[in-house]
Design an enzyme around this catalytic site. Sequence first.
Site, mmCIF file in Angstrom:
data_model
loop_
_atom_site.group_PDB
_atom_site.id
_atom_site.type_symbol
_atom_site.label_atom_id
_atom_site.label_comp_id
_atom_site.label_asym_id
_atom_site.label_seq_id
_atom_site.Cartn_x
_atom_site.Cartn_y
_atom_site.Cartn_z
ATOM 1 N N SER A 251 53.027 45.338 24.980
ATOM 2 C CA SER A 251 53.260 46.607 24.329
ATOM 3 C C SER A 251 53.250 46.449 22.813
ATOM 4 O O SER A 251 52.303 45.952 22.233
ATOM 5 C CB SER A 251 54.571 47.200 24.826
ATOM 6 N N ASP B 47 48.645 54.074 32.427
ATOM 7 C CA ASP B 47 49.192 54.000 31.080
ATOM 8 C C ASP B 47 48.357 54.849 30.128
ATOM 9 O O ASP B 47 47.132 54.717 30.084
ATOM 10 C CB ASP B 47 49.189 52.539 30.632
ATOM 11 N N HIS C 164 52.675 51.616 32.318
ATOM 12 C CA HIS C 164 53.030 50.735 31.218
ATOM 13 C C HIS C 164 54.227 49.830 31.547
ATOM 14 O O HIS C 164 55.265 50.299 31.974
ATOM 15 C CB HIS C 164 53.344 51.604 30.005
#
Length: 437
Positions: A173, A270, A303
């Site tokens: 991330s 995501d 995610h």
Amino acid sequence: MYAIESSPAKKKDATGDIAVDLYPFIREYKGGRVERFLRSSFVPASEDAAANRGVATKDVVIDKSTGVSARLFLASRTAAAAAGEMLPVIVYIHGGSFCTESAFCRTYNNYAKSLAARTGALVVSVEYRLAPEHPMPAAYDDAWAALQWVASLSDPWLADYADPDRMFLAGDSAGGNIAYHTAVRASRDGSLMDIEGLVIVHPYFWGSERLASETVWDGVAMFSPDLVDRLWPFVTAGHAGNDDPRINPPEEEIASLTCRRMLVAVAEKDVLRDRGRQLAARMRDCTWAGDHVALVESEGEDHGFHLYNPLRATSKMLMESIVQFVNQRTALALPLPAALLPELHELHACEGKTSNSEMNSAQPIPGVPARPYIDIFGYGMAMKDWSRGCLHIGQAKASRTRYGLFLGGTRPNKTNKVSLSASSSSTPASSIIKNFL
């Protein structure tokens, strides 16, 4: 995947009204107070590998003036170490939207411990300063300081076990973004050890121009495009917008990378997925890349899923892809076929498409997590005071789906692609994650 609760009622705080609301990550009040939502409990280090699932851990201070520190993970089972063979080193940078989470929290302690155990590498998990108290680029500077410290081999574990020719930068991330920029800086500096490989999982990149996966939101995916739009201006204290090249790297910067190999992992649900695909596609076209770029796609996932559900089939497959990448002693066996990476024009929002299915067919897929603080080995008192409540992450519907798509040359066949299937019938109908992140 993970449905995020709607934001709690915006009420007046003792220190004033809400100034910035980025729930479920962080909220800042006009009085200056910061409230972080995604966080997990503090876990102390332990050099007793037997009591720590075969992995010894210890904490080190890198820079007392800034509070930059790290947790080291060394798997005792490593046969290579027992035979006197030096180990690869993974400098890992945690996610958390640049403003939450910690290398010392349960989520990232457990992940780095698994990474060390599975790869046999010496993992250095970096504890960096967080926004908004320390706006970007503070985290970039901290990661660079950590890489310089690792390169010095001044710590006994590094001196005894680290192979300076097998250095990896990794992150998820926001940490994926930081790892990328650290690799760029190392490429330009040229005075440190070479970077063997870069591993970025569900990386945070964005831009002012929408890509296909960023034009719609189903209300269930972890991030909405609107929330992502507001993140970078917040963590840079309003000094940068979404056209900032730090979150939308130019091609000339990508071409400047000198690391020998790269793995990009993205997740199908995501909203950031197309950014990761775009980065991999641009790297494919770089003269340095050749057959050294791998793209891993996790189908049916959102995610950061691997952090929250490490035992599910897709999480295990993602970990296995990283293990193979780190332990690969030569370049990828086969080139990554151009047909298996999207063309750049295919990633842009498609005009004239009206249905969700049409929009989603244009190529989707990247990753995040979250923490607060800075206190050297009081371990950040804020961490010890964190709530031990539960956060509902919504419905995880049981389904049958294909898990994982690995693109690259480590497992070659006629199409240079591996597609595996698994059943997630054991997945509970709902998920409650205690001390989430």
